[in-house]
Design a protein around this motif. Structure first.
Motif, short mmCIF file in Angstrom:
data_model
loop_
_atom_site.label_atom_id
_atom_site.label_comp_id
_atom_site.label_asym_id
_atom_site.label_seq_id
_atom_site.Cartn_x
_atom_site.Cartn_y
_atom_site.Cartn_z
N THR A 100 -8.83 7.08 -0.83
CA THR A 100 -9.17 5.66 -0.88
C THR A 100 -8.07 4.80 -0.29
O THR A 100 -8.33 3.91 0.51
N ARG A 101 -6.83 5.08 -0.68
CA ARG A 101 -5.70 4.25 -0.26
C ARG A 101 -4.63 5.10 0.45
O ARG A 101 -4.42 6.26 0.11
N PHE A 102 -3.98 4.46 1.40
CA PHE A 102 -2.80 5.05 2.03
C PHE A 102 -1.58 4.74 1.16
O PHE A 102 -1.58 3.80 0.36
N PHE A 103 -0.53 5.56 1.32
CA PHE A 103 0.67 5.35 0.52
C PHE A 103 1.88 5.90 1.27
O PHE A 103 1.74 6.64 2.26
N ASN A 104 3.06 5.51 0.80
CA ASN A 104 4.32 5.98 1.38
C ASN A 104 4.76 7.23 0.63
O ASN A 104 5.11 7.15 -0.55
N PRO A 105 4.76 8.40 1.26
CA PRO A 105 5.15 9.61 0.55
C PRO A 105 6.57 9.51 -0.03
O PRO A 105 7.49 9.13 0.68
N GLN A 106 6.70 9.86 -1.31
CA GLN A 106 7.98 9.75 -2.02
C GLN A 106 8.59 8.36 -1.89
O GLN A 106 9.80 8.17 -2.03
N TRP B 114 2.94 -1.51 3.52
CA TRP B 114 1.64 -1.49 2.87
C TRP B 114 0.75 -2.45 3.64
O TRP B 114 1.16 -3.00 4.66
N SER B 115 -0.48 -2.64 3.19
CA SER B 115 -1.40 -3.50 3.91
C SER B 115 -2.33 -4.20 2.94
O SER B 115 -2.54 -3.73 1.81
N ALA B 116 -2.90 -5.30 3.38
CA ALA B 116 -3.95 -6.01 2.61
C ALA B 116 -4.40 -7.23 3.41
O ALA B 116 -3.58 -7.88 4.06
N ARG C 60 -8.41 -7.09 -3.03
CA ARG C 60 -9.08 -5.85 -3.42
C ARG C 60 -8.97 -4.73 -2.39
O ARG C 60 -9.62 -3.70 -2.54
N ASP C 61 -8.19 -4.94 -1.35
CA ASP C 61 -8.14 -3.93 -0.28
C ASP C 61 -6.72 -3.44 -0.01
O ASP C 61 -6.40 -3.00 1.09
N ARG C 62 -5.88 -3.49 -1.03
CA ARG C 62 -4.49 -3.07 -0.84
C ARG C 62 -4.41 -1.63 -0.31
O ARG C 62 -5.01 -0.73 -0.87
N SER C 63 -3.67 -1.50 0.77
CA SER C 63 -3.33 -0.19 1.35
C SER C 63 -4.55 0.61 1.78
O SER C 63 -4.49 1.84 1.85
N MET C 64 -5.65 -0.05 2.11
CA MET C 64 -6.85 0.64 2.55
C MET C 64 -6.92 0.79 4.07
O MET C 64 -7.82 1.47 4.58
#
Length: 325
Positions: free
Chosen positions: A18-24, A188-190, A194-198
């Motif tokens: 669902t969401r992207f993220f920064n690994p570690q 991150w993004s938005a 309601r669309d954080r990191s999507m």
């Protein structure tokens, strides 16, 4: 899980379905911290308007490498006969509405009608100070460039009619004599609540006959991870274009925006010969004074023993014909 309106794809080491993220890494801060920042009382006052130091009419094309500052994260990169724009914003505000939000305090260093033919746009992520639909629609009508952008942002751009080439971290897009590589950065993004990191964020490495260029639209320093291994993967960097502003207060901004000292540390880790500082002095997004990044950059250059002519914070309308590596 909430539905991702922008992207559907397999789970990876930086996408959970669902969401992207920064690994570690660190994700975006929450509402409590945002309110603590907004009501913290440390915001410095910026001027309402400033005259543009210079406006330029760029050459139609450049065979070698010239980089011109438009403002904030918008730069014109001219190399190998092609013209690339990064995160183009010509609108008066960096906001979902032109009725409110951060207002431009200085006009673009290149008038929109003075742009040379724009071949491609490098769009790093979807925050409003980087992805401005009004400007992108103008570019479609006037130049019809190709947009190179990370996963999911093509959905946001669909109303513009622009052609999009999307990629994940580690992907590469061939464009004429150039190849644009999408690399990780810590952000991150938005576009809303309601669309954080999507939609994904990325930095770009441009390889071509006139050398290799790194462009990062936004990043936290993240222990230097955005810079590690670039030279090993892509060869010696001729130039690095790095953000140096929107970094205070550090307790709130550290994960998403590097400060000038961190930018210079990243510049050294990257092995680039020449550096340009951007993302300062156009829109007040954070607490530091408008000229604070320049003073902090001068201090960090001295502390890190980097000659001042190797890394320059360009003002709107300032062009730099980059010397050989």
């Amino acid at each position: 899980m909430p539905r991702n309106p922008y992207y559907a794809g397999p789970i990876t080491d930086h996408f959970d379905g669902t969401r992207f993220f920064n690994p570690q890494g660190q994700g975006p801060t929450g509402l409590r911290d945002a309110l603590r920042w907004q009501f913290g009382g440390t915001r410095q006052k910026w001027p309402k308007r400033l005259p543009t130091p210079a406006t330029v009419r760029p050459e139609p094309a450049v065979d070698d490498l010239t980089i011109t500052m438009v403002g904030h994260a918008t730069l014109l990169i001219q190399t190998a006969g092609l013209n690339l724009l990064t995160d183009p914003v010509w609108s008066p505000r960096a906001s979902p509405t032109q009725l409110a939000g951060p207002r431009r305090v200085i006009d673009p260093g290149i008038g929109f009608d003075d742009l040379p033919r724009i071949d491609a746009v490098l769009l790093s992520h979807n925050h409003y100070d980087h992805l401005d639909l009004a400007t992108l629609k103008r570019l479609k009508a006037a130049h019809d460039p190709v947009v190179i952008t990370p996963l999911g942002n093509d959905t946001i751009l669909r109303p513009t009619g622009l052609r999009c080439l999307t990629g994940d971290w580690g992907d590469a897009v061939a464009f004429g004599p150039l190849t644009v590589h999408l690399e990780p950065c810590h952000h991150w993004s938005a576009r809303g609540t309601r669309d954080r990191s999507m939609a994904l964020w990325a930095s770009f490495v441009i390889t071509g006959p006139q050398g290799t260029i790194l462009h990062i639209g936004d990043t936290g320093f993240d222990g230097g991870k955005p810079y590690h291994g670039l030279a090993a993967r892509h060869g010696k960097l001729r130039a690095a274009i790095l953000p140096i502003g929107a970094y205070e207060p550090r307790w709130f901004m550290r994960a998403q925006h590097q400060n000038p000292a961190e930018a210079l540390h990243g510049f050294q880790l990257s092995g680039a010969t020449w550096g340009i500082g951007h993302h300062w002095g156009t829109f007040q997004l954070t607490d530091e004074a408008r000229d604070a990044p320049l003073a902090a950059l001068d201090e960090a250059l001295a502390e890190q023993n980097i000659p001042a002519d190797r890394f320059r914070a360009l003002a709107p309308g300032e062009a730099w014909a980059i010397p050989p590596a």
